[in-house]
Write an enzyme that holds these catalytic residues in place. Structure first.
Site, short mmCIF file in Angstrom:
data_model
loop_
_atom_site.label_atom_id
_atom_site.label_comp_id
_atom_site.label_asym_id
_atom_site.label_seq_id
_atom_site.Cartn_x
_atom_site.Cartn_y
_atom_site.Cartn_z
N GLU A 256 3.13 -2.39 3.38
CA GLU A 256 4.00 -3.56 3.28
C GLU A 256 4.69 -3.85 4.61
O GLU A 256 5.03 -4.99 4.89
CB GLU A 256 5.06 -3.30 2.20
CG GLU A 256 5.02 -4.33 1.09
CD GLU A 256 6.01 -4.06 -0.04
OE1 GLU A 256 5.73 -4.51 -1.14
OE2 GLU A 256 7.05 -3.41 0.18
N HIS B 165 -15.05 16.04 -2.78
CA HIS B 165 -16.23 15.97 -3.64
C HIS B 165 -16.52 14.54 -4.08
O HIS B 165 -17.33 14.31 -4.99
CB HIS B 165 -16.04 16.90 -4.85
CG HIS B 165 -15.90 18.33 -4.44
ND1 HIS B 165 -16.93 19.23 -4.54
CD2 HIS B 165 -14.87 18.99 -3.86
CE1 HIS B 165 -16.52 20.40 -4.06
NE2 HIS B 165 -15.27 20.28 -3.64
N LYS C 168 3.22 -13.71 -7.48
CA LYS C 168 4.33 -13.96 -8.42
C LYS C 168 4.41 -15.45 -8.74
O LYS C 168 4.58 -15.83 -9.90
CB LYS C 168 5.66 -13.52 -7.81
CG LYS C 168 5.83 -12.04 -7.70
CD LYS C 168 7.26 -11.72 -7.24
CE LYS C 168 7.36 -10.29 -6.80
NZ LYS C 168 8.58 -10.02 -6.05
#
Ligand code: PA5
Length: 444
Positions: free
Chosen positions: A286, A307, A421
């Site tokens: 951010e 793995h 948003k």
């Protein structure tokens, strides 16, 4: 805490780190003098040294009320209002504590960080016969994910435990004046703590945002703050460049980035550090991912991910570097037993600590990855305790501020977070978003 850059420096031109000192000094000066972009969000910079004993005592007293009255505490929050607390609590917790019959601490559960209906339905079902409390954390006080979870939890808490007890076991951590969380806390008479205006979410773990849940979980917030305080001194402006771990880390990652290493992978060898990686990803992602620039912060839990992602790291595109968090000493002792039949062929490990096996996996991986062209930085933490986690937190925060200024971005804003948003509110028909709704409908 120690930073070793030798296995990263070998990928850079000789002397490149030392030669970068003037730029790093300028970035640090911008940060310290508050002359850069986002300078109204520098409250975290000298936060550790300014936290008072009275403030810590207030947090501990509130935590005690929750500990005495709750078997489960829900920490409701998202992003910067969530990850720091979880990172510290999980790093310090016994992994199986919550499954134990007799618990020393309340079980901490997180909500308000997703909108999964199943998750919330299962949570409310689980809480049905539990004495639970809620810490509602939101700086803006209006974040949908958190507000939605809190609406459900508040009602359930009041219905199950009664209004009076609910008032005792619901605590708000929010803005001093604005936002729905503040309005509710004041109206209902909840105990509340303030998130300072000048501390952004991802830099707020050492405010009540992190400190209250950490204290409720049973950990020593004084030691956590002390670790951060000591790191504040270790990374202060007058400290010589090559002795300042935050400055050096910021320098090396920016030099590697300029050299085409666009992805930084934070690595741990302790599953307890998984959420520390999540916290770090938010902090750096951010802060730096803007203006078309920024290292992509990724993370892996080793040896688990050796793995799975191990193949990519060893032989994929050479656009990565690794920063390994190495914990010097395990807190527990477990030795590999000898077996007469040796059916599994593991007697070569008999008598060794499990941690020694882990350390050899770590060393072997570093050698392999460096051979494979992956620069490696190494952060050594003596052991997982409050003091050392406090050090690590401030080390990364300080480095992030310096690194953002070196990159030439404002490390303290997050304008890109608003885009989803706006669309979500328009799609859900939130009052005030009529124009956006029309624009979106035209696109669908
Ligand atoms: O770092 C940030 O600013 C964000 O991650 C916020 O912390 C997150 O969006 C939650 O916001 P709020 O605390 O206002 O609910």
């Amino acid at each position: 805490m120690k930073l070793n850059i030798a296995k990263a420096e070998q990928f850079l031109q000789a002397g490149a780190v030392a030669a970068y000192e003037p730029q790093v000094k300028a970035a640090m000066e911008t940060l310290e003098k508050g002359t850069g972009a986002g300078n109204d969000f520098l409250g975290w910079l000298h936060l550790p040294s300014s936290i008072t004993a009275e403030h810590l005592a207030d947090l501990k007293a509130t935590a005690q009320v929750l500990r005495e009255n709750c078997e489960v505490v829900i920490v409701a929050g998202i992003g910067g209002s969530y990850l720091g607390a979880r990172a510290v609590i999980e790093a310090l917790s016994n992994t199986f504590e919550w499954l134990k019959e007799k618990k020393e601490n309340p079980v901490i559960i997180y909500a308000g960080n997703n909108i999964g209906e199943d998750y919330l339905a299962e949570l409310t079902e689980f809480l049905k016969d539990k004495k639970f409390g809620v810490i509602n954390i939101s700086k803006s006080g209006t974040t949908t994910e958190t507000a939605l979870a809190f609406r459900l939890l508040k009602k359930q808490c009041e219905d199950q435990r009664g209004k009076e007890m609910a008032r005792k076991v619901i605590v708000a951590v929010t803005d001093a004046k604005k936002g729905a969380a503040r309005v509710t806390a004041d109206k209902e008479g909840y105990k509340s703590f303030i998130i300072p205006d000048n501390v952004g979410g991802r830099f707020s773990v050492l405010t009540p945002v992190g400190l209250l849940p950490i204290a409720v979980a049973g950990y020593d917030i004084e030691q956590l703050v002390q670790g951060a305080r000591d790191m504040e001194a270790e990374t202060a402006e007058g400290v010589p460049f090559m002795e300042n771990p935050s400055a050096v880390y910021a320098a090396v990652r920016n030099l590697l980035y300029a050299d085409g290493k666009k992805i930084e992978i934070l690595v741990n060898y302790q599953p307890k550090l998984h959420y520390m990686m999540e916290w770090w990803k938010q902090l750096y992602g951010e802060s730096e991912g803007k203006d078309g620039k920024g290292i992509f912060p990724a993370s892996v839990d080793f040896s688990t991910d050796l793995h799975s992602m191990g193949q990519w790291i060893q032989e994929g595109e050479r656009s990565i570097f690794e920063t390994v968090i190495s914990v010097e000493k395990a807190n527990k002792t477990l030795t590999v037993p000898s077996d007469e039949e040796n059916l599994d062929g593991l007697n070569f490990l008999a008598g060794k600590r499990v941690d020694e096996v882990n350390k050899m996996a770590e060393l072997g991986t570093q050698l392999a990855h460096v051979d494979g062209g992956v620069p490696n930085l190494r952060i050594t933490v003596p052991q997982l305790d409050e003091y050392n986690i406090g050090q690590l937190i401030y080390f990364f925060e300080k480095a992030c501020g310096i690194s953002g200024y070196l990159l030439g971005v404002n490390p303290f804003n997050q304008p890109g977070v608003e885009a989803y948003k706006k669309n979500m509110f328009a799609l859900l028909g939130k009052p005030g978003y009529e124009e956006e709704t029309k624009a979106i409908q035209a696109k669908l």
